[in-house]
Design a protein around this motif. Structure first.
Motif, PDB file in Angstrom:
ATOM      1  N   LEU A  42       0.804  -1.223   0.000  1.00 48.54           N
ATOM      2  CA  LEU A  42       0.000   0.000   0.000  1.00 48.54           C
ATOM      3  C   LEU A  42       0.840   1.277   0.000  1.00 48.54           C
ATOM      4  CD1 LEU A  42      -2.898  -0.891   2.480  1.00 48.54           C
ATOM      5  CD2 LEU A  42      -3.079  -0.476   0.029  1.00 48.54           C
ATOM      6  N   LEU A  43       2.136   1.158   0.297  1.00 49.35           N
ATOM      7  CA  LEU A  43       2.995   2.342   0.245  1.00 49.35           C
ATOM      8  C   LEU A  43       3.047   2.946  -1.152  1.00 49.35           C
ATOM      9  CD1 LEU A  43       6.054   1.499   2.533  1.00 49.35           C
ATOM     10  CD2 LEU A  43       4.325   3.276   2.872  1.00 49.35           C
ATOM     11  N   TRP A  44       2.738   2.112  -2.166  1.00 50.09           N
ATOM     12  CA  TRP A  44       2.724   2.635  -3.531  1.00 50.09           C
ATOM     13  C   TRP A  44       1.641   3.694  -3.709  1.00 50.09           C
ATOM     14  CZ3 TRP A  44       6.375   2.871  -6.848  1.00 50.09           C
ATOM     15  CH2 TRP A  44       7.352   1.869  -6.890  1.00 50.09           C
ATOM     16  N   SER A  45       0.608   3.679  -2.874  1.00 48.89           N
ATOM     17  CA  SER A  45      -0.428   4.711  -2.961  1.00 48.89           C
ATOM     18  C   SER A  45       0.131   6.077  -2.553  1.00 48.89           C
ATOM     19  CB  SER A  45      -1.627   4.344  -2.086  1.00 48.89           C
ATOM     20  OG  SER A  45      -1.266   4.296  -0.712  1.00 48.89           O
ATOM     21  N   ILE A  46       1.248   6.076  -1.802  1.00 47.93           N
ATOM     22  CA  ILE A  46       1.928   7.311  -1.425  1.00 47.93           C
ATOM     23  C   ILE A  46       3.060   7.615  -2.396  1.00 47.93           C
ATOM     24  CG2 ILE A  46       3.257   8.460   0.388  1.00 47.93           C
ATOM     25  CD1 ILE A  46       0.381   8.026   1.174  1.00 47.93           C
ATOM     26  N   ILE A  47       3.802   6.563  -2.795  1.00 42.62           N
ATOM     27  CA  ILE A  47       4.964   6.746  -3.665  1.00 42.62           C
ATOM     28  C   ILE A  47       4.546   7.207  -5.057  1.00 42.62           C
ATOM     29  CG2 ILE A  47       6.926   5.581  -4.742  1.00 42.62           C
ATOM     30  CD1 ILE A  47       6.936   3.659  -2.336  1.00 42.62           C
ATOM     31  N   SER A  48       3.482   6.599  -5.606  1.00 35.89           N
ATOM     32  CA  SER A  48       3.076   6.887  -6.990  1.00 35.89           C
ATOM     33  C   SER A  48       2.744   8.357  -7.220  1.00 35.89           C
ATOM     34  CB  SER A  48       1.895   6.007  -7.383  1.00 35.89           C
ATOM     35  OG  SER A  48       2.284   4.653  -7.440  1.00 35.89           O
ATOM     36  N   PRO A  49       1.909   8.982  -6.382  1.00 36.49           N
ATOM     37  CA  PRO A  49       1.615  10.403  -6.638  1.00 36.49           C
ATOM     38  C   PRO A  49       2.834  11.299  -6.503  1.00 36.49           C
ATOM     39  CG  PRO A  49       0.676   9.701  -4.538  1.00 36.49           C
ATOM     40  CD  PRO A  49       1.108   8.466  -5.269  1.00 36.49           C
ATOM     41  N   PHE A  50       3.754  10.947  -5.601  1.00 34.80           N
ATOM     42  CA  PHE A  50       4.960  11.752  -5.451  1.00 34.80           C
ATOM     43  C   PHE A  50       5.833  11.663  -6.703  1.00 34.80           C
ATOM     44  CE2 PHE A  50       9.411  12.287  -4.139  1.00 34.80           C
ATOM     45  CZ  PHE A  50       9.342  13.552  -3.574  1.00 34.80           C
ATOM     46  N   LEU A  51       5.989  10.453  -7.260  1.00 33.87           N
ATOM     47  CA  LEU A  51       6.771  10.282  -8.486  1.00 33.87           C
ATOM     48  C   LEU A  51       6.092  10.988  -9.660  1.00 33.87           C
ATOM     49  CD1 LEU A  51       7.821   6.509  -8.202  1.00 33.87           C
ATOM     50  CD2 LEU A  51       9.226   8.539  -7.747  1.00 33.87           C
ATOM     51  N   MET A  52       4.774  10.859  -9.745  1.00 38.06           N
ATOM     52  CA  MET A  52       4.034  11.516 -10.810  1.00 38.06           C
ATOM     53  C   MET A  52       4.213  13.025 -10.752  1.00 38.06           C
ATOM     54  SD  MET A  52      -0.100  11.722 -11.221  1.00 38.06           S
ATOM     55  CE  MET A  52      -0.155  12.575  -9.630  1.00 38.06           C
ATOM     56  N   LEU A  53       4.102  13.583  -9.549  1.00 39.91           N
ATOM     57  CA  LEU A  53       4.257  15.023  -9.384  1.00 39.91           C
ATOM     58  C   LEU A  53       5.665  15.463  -9.774  1.00 39.91           C
ATOM     59  CD1 LEU A  53       3.160  17.755  -8.382  1.00 39.91           C
ATOM     60  CD2 LEU A  53       4.007  17.127  -6.115  1.00 39.91           C
ATOM     61  N   ILE A  55       7.661  14.152 -11.957  1.00 35.80           N
ATOM     62  CA  ILE A  55       7.800  14.133 -13.413  1.00 35.80           C
ATOM     63  C   ILE A  55       7.131  15.342 -14.039  1.00 35.80           C
ATOM     64  CG2 ILE A  55       7.140  12.885 -15.513  1.00 35.80           C
ATOM     65  CD1 ILE A  55       7.424  10.285 -13.833  1.00 35.80           C
ATOM     66  N   TYR A  56       5.888  15.613 -13.640  1.00 35.55           N
ATOM     67  CA  TYR A  56       5.158  16.741 -14.217  1.00 35.55           C
ATOM     68  C   TYR A  56       5.811  18.070 -13.863  1.00 35.55           C
ATOM     69  CZ  TYR A  56       1.132  14.194 -16.079  1.00 35.55           C
ATOM     70  OH  TYR A  56       0.322  13.385 -16.827  1.00 35.55           O
ATOM     71  N   THR A  57       6.283  18.195 -12.636  1.00 37.47           N
ATOM     72  CA  THR A  57       6.914  19.440 -12.215  1.00 37.47           C
ATOM     73  C   THR A  57       8.195  19.681 -12.997  1.00 37.47           C
ATOM     74  OG1 THR A  57       6.003  19.209  -9.990  1.00 37.47           O
ATOM     75  CG2 THR A  57       7.847  20.722 -10.263  1.00 37.47           C
ATOM     76  N   PHE A  58       8.985  18.626 -13.186  1.00 38.96           N
ATOM     77  CA  PHE A  58      10.235  18.749 -13.955  1.00 38.96           C
ATOM     78  C   PHE A  58       9.937  19.096 -15.406  1.00 38.96           C
ATOM     79  CE2 PHE A  58      13.504  16.840 -16.675  1.00 38.96           C
ATOM     80  CZ  PHE A  58      14.633  17.499 -16.190  1.00 38.96           C
ATOM     81  N   ALA A  59       8.891  18.458 -15.968  1.00 38.12           N
ATOM     82  CA  ALA A  59       8.587  18.638 -17.384  1.00 38.12           C
ATOM     83  C   ALA A  59       7.963  20.002 -17.685  1.00 38.12           C
ATOM     84  CB  ALA A  59       7.646  17.528 -17.858  1.00 38.12           C
ATOM     85  N   PHE A  60       7.119  20.512 -16.777  1.00 34.16           N
ATOM     86  CA  PHE A  60       6.362  21.719 -17.080  1.00 34.16           C
ATOM     87  C   PHE A  60       6.690  22.915 -16.193  1.00 34.16           C
ATOM     88  CE2 PHE A  60       3.623  18.131 -18.343  1.00 34.16           C
ATOM     89  CZ  PHE A  60       3.456  18.439 -19.700  1.00 34.16           C
ATOM     90  N   GLY A  61       7.372  22.681 -15.084  1.00 32.86           N
ATOM     91  CA  GLY A  61       7.580  23.758 -14.116  1.00 32.86           C
ATOM     92  C   GLY A  61       8.345  24.944 -14.659  1.00 32.86           C
ATOM     93  N   THR A  62       9.423  24.715 -15.401  1.00 28.96           N
ATOM     94  CA  THR A  62      10.254  25.802 -15.904  1.00 28.96           C
ATOM     95  C   THR A  62       9.506  26.666 -16.908  1.00 28.96           C
ATOM     96  OG1 THR A  62      12.231  24.438 -15.618  1.00 28.96           O
ATOM     97  CG2 THR A  62      12.416  26.363 -17.049  1.00 28.96           C
ATOM     98  N   VAL A  63       8.723  25.997 -17.776  1.00 32.32           N
ATOM     99  CA  VAL A  63       8.034  26.716 -18.849  1.00 32.32           C
ATOM    100  C   VAL A  63       6.756  27.380 -18.354  1.00 32.32           C
ATOM    101  CG1 VAL A  63       6.931  26.469 -21.103  1.00 32.32           C
ATOM    102  CG2 VAL A  63       8.986  25.150 -20.571  1.00 32.32           C
ATOM    103  N   LEU A  64       5.972  26.652 -17.558  1.00 35.19           N
ATOM    104  CA  LEU A  64       4.634  27.104 -17.208  1.00 35.19           C
ATOM    105  C   LEU A  64       4.517  27.670 -15.797  1.00 35.19           C
ATOM    106  CD1 LEU A  64       2.620  24.118 -18.744  1.00 35.19           C
ATOM    107  CD2 LEU A  64       3.146  26.316 -19.792  1.00 35.19           C
ATOM    108  N   GLY A  65       5.514  27.435 -14.970  1.00 35.94           N
ATOM    109  CA  GLY A  65       5.403  27.842 -13.569  1.00 35.94           C
ATOM    110  C   GLY A  65       5.119  29.318 -13.381  1.00 35.94           C
ATOM    111  N   GLY A  66       5.779  30.171 -14.176  1.00 35.45           N
ATOM    112  CA  GLY A  66       5.619  31.607 -14.014  1.00 35.45           C
ATOM    113  C   GLY A  66       4.294  32.148 -14.479  1.00 35.45           C
ATOM    114  N   ARG A  67       3.468  31.308 -15.117  1.00 34.56           N
ATOM    115  CA  ARG A  67       2.164  31.774 -15.600  1.00 34.56           C
ATOM    116  C   ARG A  67       1.161  31.929 -14.464  1.00 34.56           C
ATOM    117  NH1 ARG A  67       1.402  30.919 -21.135  1.00 34.56           N
ATOM    118  NH2 ARG A  67       3.427  30.926 -22.190  1.00 34.56           N
TER     119      ARG A  67
END
Length: 273
Positions: A42-53, A55-67
């Motif tokens: 069940l720890l994957w229910s905690i690990i998965s959202p953290f890993l997903m976040l 990835i998305y933050t790395f992929a979009f944070g630099t470009v879209l964060g300042g919007r």
């Protein structure tokens, strides 16, 4: 209103009230079965959202964060602004992707005349709710680490999510019934889930969209709930109760129609499975 007519409006909640034990057992089976055999369980229910976040933050944070005004003013980090929307999308996406197989994937249950098939969307909703709770706990912990605070208005989050749960329930009945006859629906819903994410306000605020495309993001059923989630989780504001009430009423009426469709089509389930 006649007795049978009144029953129609209680039908969306009938299975939950009359089959509570069955719903609970099916929910536990769904949650535990998802992680069966995994070393972290069940720890994957905690690990998965953290890993997903991450990835998305790395992929979009630099470009879209300042919007985002919250990010630009230093009031919140982009990861927090993004995560509040991803929690909403994750809940609905889990239901959307699972729904077409609720009946088609259970031929043994369908052929049991006494089994109440109408309960099947409820374990899906409650299982998605469990994972949403796990995501919310990760969110609150991350918010303390990154922004140094948690807003008391976060207590309104279940109220914000409740109308979307009604919409997901409608999706469960409609797509599970149609999915028994049209198996291609199960191939379409993962693509629809991605479209609902990228055509929503998850990544960028609607204010920076070109005028000719704003309507597309506005009609996305997730956008309003995402913004309400950001209000209570990120901005420290009370939700739009009038807007949520209208959303809930609309979702309830759609759920009533979806349940009626399910009841109409269920007589042929055994023949097509």
């Amino acid at each position: 209103m006649s007795g049978s007519g009144a029953w129609i409006f209680f039908a969306p909640f009938d299975a939950l009230t009359t089959q509570r034990s069955l719903v609970w057992e099916l929910t536990k089976r769904d949650i535990l079965g998802r992680y069966r055999g995994a070393n972290f369980g069940l720890l994957w229910s905690i690990i998965s959202p953290f890993l997903m976040l991450s990835i998305y933050t790395f992929a979009f944070g630099t470009v879209l964060g300042g919007r985002w005004p919250e990010v630009e003013s230093g009031g919140a980090s982009f990861a927090i602004v993004l995560f509040a929307a991803l929690i909403v999308h994750g809940f609905f996406a889990e239901c959307l992707v699972k729904a077409p197989a609720l009946v088609a994937g259970q031929p043994a249950l369908v052929k049991r005349v006494v089994f109440p098939l109408d309960v099947l969307p409820w374990p899906m909703i409650l299982s998605a709710g469990f994972h949403t709770l796990a995501n919310l706990l990760v969110f609150l912990l991350l918010q303390i680490i990154l922004d140094g605070r948690v807003h008391l208005t976060a207590l309104w989050f279940p109220v914000v999510l409740a109308p979307l749960a009604l919409a997901a329930l409608a999706v469960g009945w409609a797509l599970s019934a149609l999915g028994a006859y049209l198996r291609d629906i199960g191939q379409i819903t993962p693509l629809l889930s991605v479209a609902l994410l990228f055509l929503s306000t998850a990544m960028v605020p609607i204010s920076v969209m070109p005028d000719q495309y704003r309507w597309l993001f506005s009609v996305n059923p997730l956008s309003f709930i995402m913004e309400q989630s950001r209000d209570v989780l990120v901005r420290g504001l009370a939700p739009d109760f009038a807007g949520l009430a209208f959303y809930a009423l609309t979702a309830f009426l759609v759920a009533v129609l979806a349940r009626a469709l399910f009841d109409r089509l269920r007589k042929g389930f055994a023949d097509v499975l």
